[in-house]
Design a protein around this motif. Structure first.
Motif, PDB file in Angstrom:
ATOM      1  N   GLU B  58      40.013  34.817  45.323  1.00  0.00           N
ATOM      2  CA  GLU B  58      41.342  35.302  45.708  1.00  0.00           C
ATOM      3  C   GLU B  58      41.607  36.682  45.111  1.00  0.00           C
ATOM      4  O   GLU B  58      42.195  37.541  45.748  1.00  0.00           O
ATOM      5  N   VAL B  59      41.162  36.861  43.864  1.00  0.00           N
ATOM      6  CA  VAL B  59      41.341  38.167  43.220  1.00  0.00           C
ATOM      7  C   VAL B  59      40.545  39.224  43.965  1.00  0.00           C
ATOM      8  O   VAL B  59      41.038  40.327  44.218  1.00  0.00           O
ATOM      9  N   VAL B  60      39.320  38.879  44.336  1.00  0.00           N
ATOM     10  CA  VAL B  60      38.480  39.822  45.088  1.00  0.00           C
ATOM     11  C   VAL B  60      39.170  40.225  46.383  1.00  0.00           C
ATOM     12  O   VAL B  60      39.282  41.405  46.714  1.00  0.00           O
ATOM     13  N   GLN B  61      39.687  39.247  47.111  1.00  0.00           N
ATOM     14  CA  GLN B  61      40.387  39.522  48.369  1.00  0.00           C
ATOM     15  C   GLN B  61      41.582  40.432  48.144  1.00  0.00           C
ATOM     16  O   GLN B  61      41.797  41.400  48.870  1.00  0.00           O
ATOM     17  N   TYR B  62      42.389  40.090  47.129  1.00  0.00           N
ATOM     18  CA  TYR B  62      43.599  40.856  46.833  1.00  0.00           C
ATOM     19  C   TYR B  62      43.253  42.315  46.572  1.00  0.00           C
ATOM     20  O   TYR B  62      43.866  43.238  47.117  1.00  0.00           O
ATOM     21  N   ILE B  63      42.268  42.524  45.715  1.00  0.00           N
ATOM     22  CA  ILE B  63      41.876  43.883  45.346  1.00  0.00           C
ATOM     23  C   ILE B  63      41.339  44.622  46.560  1.00  0.00           C
ATOM     24  O   ILE B  63      41.629  45.802  46.769  1.00  0.00           O
ATOM     25  N   MET B  64      40.567  43.945  47.403  1.00  0.00           N
ATOM     26  CA  MET B  64      40.002  44.619  48.571  1.00  0.00           C
ATOM     27  C   MET B  64      41.076  45.050  49.546  1.00  0.00           C
ATOM     28  O   MET B  64      40.996  46.125  50.131  1.00  0.00           O
ATOM     29  N   VAL B  65      42.101  44.222  49.714  1.00  0.00           N
ATOM     30  CA  VAL B  65      43.181  44.582  50.620  1.00  0.00           C
ATOM     31  C   VAL B  65      43.912  45.806  50.081  1.00  0.00           C
ATOM     32  O   VAL B  65      44.189  46.763  50.809  1.00  0.00           O
ATOM     33  N   LYS B  66      44.221  45.780  48.791  1.00  0.00           N
ATOM     34  CA  LYS B  66      44.901  46.922  48.178  1.00  0.00           C
ATOM     35  C   LYS B  66      44.039  48.175  48.293  1.00  0.00           C
ATOM     36  O   LYS B  66      44.526  49.269  48.554  1.00  0.00           O
ATOM     37  N   ASP B  67      42.751  47.996  48.092  1.00  0.00           N
ATOM     38  CA  ASP B  67      41.863  49.163  48.061  1.00  0.00           C
ATOM     39  C   ASP B  67      41.679  49.767  49.435  1.00  0.00           C
ATOM     40  O   ASP B  67      41.392  50.948  49.569  1.00  0.00           O
ATOM     41  N   GLN B  68      41.898  48.953  50.477  1.00  0.00           N
ATOM     42  CA  GLN B  68      41.811  49.474  51.837  1.00  0.00           C
ATOM     43  C   GLN B  68      42.734  50.670  52.005  1.00  0.00           C
ATOM     44  O   GLN B  68      42.413  51.634  52.681  1.00  0.00           O
ATOM     45  N   VAL B  82      48.377  36.684  41.815  1.00  0.00           N
ATOM     46  CA  VAL B  82      47.163  35.948  42.153  1.00  0.00           C
ATOM     47  C   VAL B  82      46.749  34.981  41.039  1.00  0.00           C
ATOM     48  O   VAL B  82      46.578  33.795  41.268  1.00  0.00           O
ATOM     49  N   ILE B  83      46.609  35.501  39.840  1.00  0.00           N
ATOM     50  CA  ILE B  83      46.095  34.675  38.738  1.00  0.00           C
ATOM     51  C   ILE B  83      47.077  33.560  38.395  1.00  0.00           C
ATOM     52  O   ILE B  83      46.711  32.406  38.216  1.00  0.00           O
ATOM     53  N   LYS B  84      48.331  33.925  38.291  1.00  0.00           N
ATOM     54  CA  LYS B  84      49.456  33.008  38.008  1.00  0.00           C
ATOM     55  C   LYS B  84      49.137  32.045  36.852  1.00  0.00           C
ATOM     56  O   LYS B  84      48.970  32.433  35.712  1.00  0.00           O
ATOM     57  N   ASP B  85      49.049  30.746  37.156  1.00  0.00           N
ATOM     58  CA  ASP B  85      48.898  29.749  36.092  1.00  0.00           C
ATOM     59  C   ASP B  85      47.544  29.780  35.412  1.00  0.00           C
ATOM     60  O   ASP B  85      47.332  29.103  34.413  1.00  0.00           O
ATOM     61  N   MET B  94      37.903  37.423  35.662  1.00  0.00           N
ATOM     62  CA  MET B  94      37.565  38.824  35.905  1.00  0.00           C
ATOM     63  C   MET B  94      36.071  39.066  35.758  1.00  0.00           C
ATOM     64  O   MET B  94      35.514  39.912  36.461  1.00  0.00           O
ATOM     65  N   LYS B  95      35.447  38.295  34.872  1.00  0.00           N
ATOM     66  CA  LYS B  95      33.988  38.447  34.718  1.00  0.00           C
ATOM     67  C   LYS B  95      33.315  38.138  36.057  1.00  0.00           C
ATOM     68  O   LYS B  95      32.423  38.860  36.511  1.00  0.00           O
ATOM     69  N   ARG B  96      33.777  37.051  36.707  1.00  0.00           N
ATOM     70  CA  ARG B  96      33.179  36.680  37.990  1.00  0.00           C
ATOM     71  C   ARG B  96      33.559  37.657  39.092  1.00  0.00           C
ATOM     72  O   ARG B  96      32.766  37.927  39.991  1.00  0.00           O
TER      73      ARG B  96
END
Lengths: 230, 268
Positions: B58-68, B82-85, B94-96
């Motif tokens: 989900e983090v990867v997706q979020y960052i990719m959308v923003k980076d677009q 995204v990270i929330k709980d 973040m390592k992954r």
């Protein structure tokens, strides 16, 4: 693939060879699809996939990087306003219900008058349609619009769902068919993609419908020149 | 936001609700601090590997959308949306994420602001010769940006805005007029390119009337190849890149400038 979103088979093979060369791995051309399967396994978690589809124009195979998370046209919502998306939806409606997957630009522009969201002037609608062509959602040729290969590959699940009753599959390759020919026989009515017609009936003196055996009345197109690398 | 407004219009019990609502909102605004490694260990014990993988995706997706849109990603937004709980295992996630970006996409997530924790994605792969020539349509904004970056580079890093505007005018891109392709040119250059971190637009102190200068932004520093810019200049002016000795050294830092010796670094 991320910068191009659509590549044809030849470009994909070149890319694959390039990857093999860079990492000094022997390249087996037939293993391209396996290579892509490996990539897809990694992309799945992020709801992305590289999917394969045929162009309805030249019959060549194309690969597209597709967003699987969106099940609707909303995948385009970051690039198009609501009324522009409505224009696209209605254009798609017309194309799907058309005989051979093409609609005139006049018909497309007239949609601007019947939008339920914010109205669009004809000139604005023309701009939107141009953008849709530029962004490769629609093809435009000689004043007629059709769905692009990228659009069909990416929106296939959406199309099959939205237009369940209207959409027909090609009798030869079993994929959804728009730019196609239809059997004239009233009890038959099967559809075959233009390139699939060309390949299937190639060299036949008397083309006959593969389903009902009636004479196939349409002009058989030439087999599109493919750059085979076997 | 509108919900808060509606609540404040009614009386009594709604007052309490509003307070607890705003408390809940404040909670997520608490500045995020990195959990300790023991906290992470405890956190990891409570979730399945699949859940961690999913969050990372989900983090990867979020960052990719923003980076677009080339918008830098703030860590605070990442945690809030995204990270929330899962914030107690943030380092593991973040390592992954970094691994995925590197191994699957050939991208690197770089922190361009270590105080505010802001990230951008940059391309780590070498461009493929045979393919880049096949590009259908090149974004005109890229061309414009390239011109501006070139001017700044040739001027050794900082240029008064006047020079940029004059250069663009010579190319029939007038910041004073609406451009057919770029629209509001001034906005594109001073706002969009700056927000995307390709350019910096800073005030020159003690100037009257106020003057600003342009510099390379952090994204440009990371993404754009200085040797390539010099090469482009060489072609344009039909000169060898080395003929600009100072700029050539700027573009090849491993060659070292005369003065304090630098440890040799391998060229990229």
């Amino acid at each position: 693939m991320m910068s191009n979103s659509l590549v044809d088979e030849r470009e994909a093979s070149t890319l694959y060879k390039h990857c093999c060369d860079i990492h000094k791995v022997p390249c087996v051309p037939d293993k391209l699809d396996d290579f892509i399967d490996t990539i897809n396994a990694k992309l799945q978690l992020m709801f992305m996939q590289i999917r394969k589809g045929m162009s309805e124009v030249n019959g060549r195979q194309y690969y597209a990087l597709v967003n699987m998370a969106e099940t609707d046209i909303t995948r385009m919502s970051s690039d198009y306003a609501d009324n522009e998306l409505e224009l696209f939806r209605k254009t798609m409606d017309l194309i799907v219900s058309s005989e051979n997957g093409k609609i005139s630009s006049t018909d497309a522009l007239n949609i601007a008058d019947s939008l339920m969201t914010k109205r669009l002037k004809k000139s604005e609608a023309e701009q939107v349609l141009n953008r849709l062509v530029q962004d490769k959602w629609l093809n435009e040729k000689r004043g007629e619009f059709s769905l692009s290969t990228k659009c069909i590959i990416e929106m296939e699940p959406y199309i099959r769902r939205m237009y369940e009753d209207q959409v027909k599959l090609c009798h030869i390759c079993h994929n959804i068919a728009f730019q196609s020919q239809i059997c004239d026989s009233p009890t038959c009515g099967i559809k075959i993609h233009n390139p699939c017609v060309a390949r299937y009936f190639k060299g036949r003196v008397e083309p006959r419908c593969p389903a009902c055996d009636e004479f196939w009345p349409h002009e058989i197109p030439e087999v599109p020149r493919s750059i085979s690398r076997r | 936001m509108s919900q808060r407004k509606r609540l404040s219009n009614t009386q009594g019990a709604s007052q309490n609700k509003r307070r607890s609502d705003s408390l809940a909102e404040d909670d997520s605004e608490v500045p995020f601090t990195q959990p300790s490694s023991s906290q992470v260990q405890r956190g990891l014990a409570r979730v399945s590997n699949a859940q961690v993988e999913q969050k990372a995706a989900e983090v990867v997706q979020y960052i990719m959308v923003k980076d677009q849109k080339k918008i830098p990603v703030r860590r605070a937004d990442l945690v809030k949306h995204v990270i929330k709980d899962y914030r107690n295992i943030y380092p593991e996630i973040m390592k992954r994420v970094l691994q995925t970006f590197s191994q699957v996409f050939g991208l690197e997530l770089v922190e361009i602001d270590t105080k505010a924790h802001v990230y951008i994605l940059i391309n780590k792969l070498e461009p493929h010769e045979a393919l880049t020539t096949n590009q259908g349509s090149v974004n005109p904004k890229t061309g414009l940006l390239w011109v501006i970056l070139s001017v700044i580079f040739m001027k050794r890093g900082a240029v008064k805005e006047g020079l940029i505007w004059n250069t663009l005018k010579k190319l029939r891109v007038d910041p004073g007029e609406r451009h057919e392709v770029f629209g509001d040119v001034k906005k594109l250059v001073t706002d969009e390119f700056v927000r995307q971190r390709y350019l910096e637009y800073v005030r020159i102190p003690h100037t009257e009337p106020l003057e600003c200068e342009f510099r390379w932004g952090q994204r440009a520093e990371l993404e754009v190849s200085k040797p390539q810019i010099l090469h482009f200049m060489g072609q344009l002016h039909e000169r060898e890149p080395q003929s600009w000795s100072q700029q050539y050294r700027d573009a090849h830092p491993s060659l070292g400038a005369p003065g304090p010796s630098q440890p040799s670094r391998s060229q990229r």
